[in-house]
Design a protein around this motif. Structure first.
Motif, PDB file in Angstrom:
ATOM      1  N   LEU A   1       3.474   2.571  -3.710  1.00 26.93           N
ATOM      2  CA  LEU A   1       4.554   1.951  -3.468  1.00 26.93           C
ATOM      3  C   LEU A   1       5.629   2.584  -2.831  1.00 26.93           C
ATOM      4  CD1 LEU A   1       5.212  -0.069  -6.873  1.00 26.93           C
ATOM      5  CD2 LEU A   1       4.393  -1.022  -4.482  1.00 26.93           C
ATOM      6  N   MET A   2       5.426   4.044  -2.863  1.00 25.99           N
ATOM      7  CA  MET A   2       6.152   5.035  -2.227  1.00 25.99           C
ATOM      8  C   MET A   2       6.040   4.915  -0.693  1.00 25.99           C
ATOM      9  SD  MET A   2       6.983   8.211  -4.688  1.00 25.99           S
ATOM     10  CE  MET A   2       7.907   9.160  -3.372  1.00 25.99           C
ATOM     11  N   ARG A   3       4.575   4.917  -0.332  1.00 30.18           N
ATOM     12  CA  ARG A   3       3.961   4.872   0.759  1.00 30.18           C
ATOM     13  C   ARG A   3       4.196   3.503   1.671  1.00 30.18           C
ATOM     14  NH1 ARG A   3      -2.143   7.503  -0.202  1.00 30.18           N
ATOM     15  NH2 ARG A   3      -1.272   9.663  -0.432  1.00 30.18           N
ATOM     16  N   LEU A   4       4.055   2.498   1.052  1.00 34.72           N
ATOM     17  CA  LEU A   4       4.312   1.328   1.614  1.00 34.72           C
ATOM     18  C   LEU A   4       5.774   1.092   1.921  1.00 34.72           C
ATOM     19  CD1 LEU A   4       2.450  -1.180  -0.854  1.00 34.72           C
ATOM     20  CD2 LEU A   4       1.909  -0.602   1.391  1.00 34.72           C
ATOM     21  N   ASN A   5       6.892   1.588   0.867  1.00 34.69           N
ATOM     22  CA  ASN A   5       8.235   1.664   1.278  1.00 34.69           C
ATOM     23  C   ASN A   5       8.638   2.336   2.537  1.00 34.69           C
ATOM     24  OD1 ASN A   5      10.909   0.680   0.390  1.00 34.69           O
ATOM     25  ND2 ASN A   5      11.324   2.498  -0.596  1.00 34.69           N
ATOM     26  N   LYS A   6       7.948   3.571   2.802  1.00 41.50           N
ATOM     27  CA  LYS A   6       8.309   4.067   3.977  1.00 41.50           C
ATOM     28  C   LYS A   6       8.068   3.340   5.344  1.00 41.50           C
ATOM     29  CE  LYS A   6       7.784   9.199   2.823  1.00 41.50           C
ATOM     30  NZ  LYS A   6       7.170  10.312   2.956  1.00 41.50           N
ATOM     31  N   LYS A   7       7.041   2.736   5.020  1.00 42.49           N
ATOM     32  CA  LYS A   7       6.411   1.465   6.494  1.00 42.49           C
ATOM     33  C   LYS A   7       7.551   0.669   6.482  1.00 42.49           C
ATOM     34  CE  LYS A   7       1.608   2.681   6.338  1.00 42.49           C
ATOM     35  NZ  LYS A   7       0.374   2.587   6.123  1.00 42.49           N
ATOM     36  N   LYS A   8       7.678  -0.088   5.303  1.00 43.46           N
ATOM     37  CA  LYS A   8       8.605  -1.096   5.464  1.00 43.46           C
ATOM     38  C   LYS A   8       9.325  -1.293   4.002  1.00 43.46           C
ATOM     39  CE  LYS A   8       5.280  -4.908   4.375  1.00 43.46           C
ATOM     40  NZ  LYS A   8       5.116  -6.060   4.658  1.00 43.46           N
TER      41      LYS A   8
END
Length: 158
Positions: free
Chosen positions: A110-117
């Protein structure tokens, strides 16, 4: 059976310390309870001794386990092909297990996804809760504060 002084993890709640085992009468019935201090949430939890297995409470992970989990946290793969609905269902199941590694995977992904959008509201709340649970255990294992545990995660997410 746990003992006074044991550091434990209560799934969906976080890490804490068993401060006492007390007998209490509630609704006319006497039961033994673990009195658990949850320092990162600043609350006290009572868990019936006879319901502890069903609640999936476990001991806090050790340092070798933490090192392994942090390695997976930093270098593991994130599946970006899942729909939000599929991802939410999988992540919810992972968090319910109370497993340290699975919780770390939810936070990482979720941290990685949140960095993208930006995440939607339900996934943002899931990330906040999962991160608090993960950092509470990390903090107890390493003897660090919640903010130090959060800094460590921010440095490791790729």
């Amino acid at each position: 059976m746990f003992h006074v002084g044991d550091s434990i993890v209560y799934p969906m709640q976080g890490a804490g310390l068993i401060e006492a085992i007390e007998e209490k009468e509630i609704l006319g019935q006497k039961h033994r309870y673990y009195m658990i201090s949850m320092p990162f949430k600043r609350l006290q939890v009572m868990v019936p001794v006879d319901k502890v297995q069903k609640s999936r409470i476990r001991l806090v992970a050790d340092e070798p386990t933490l090192k392994h989990v942090l390695d997976i946290f930093q270098h593991g793969e994130t599946d970006t092909n899942l729909s939000m609905k599929e991802r939410y269902k999988i992540n919810t199941e992972k968090l319910r297990t109370g497993d340290f590694q699975e919780g770390a995977e939810v936070v990482r992904d979720l941290m990685r996804l949140n960095k993208k959008k930006p995440l939607n509201a339900s996934e943002k709340q899931m990330l906040d809760n999962a991160r608090k649970i993960f950092t509470s255990e990390l903090g107890i294992i390493r003897g660090i504060t919640e903010s130090q545990a959060n800094e460590l995660l921010d440095k490791r997410v790729g």
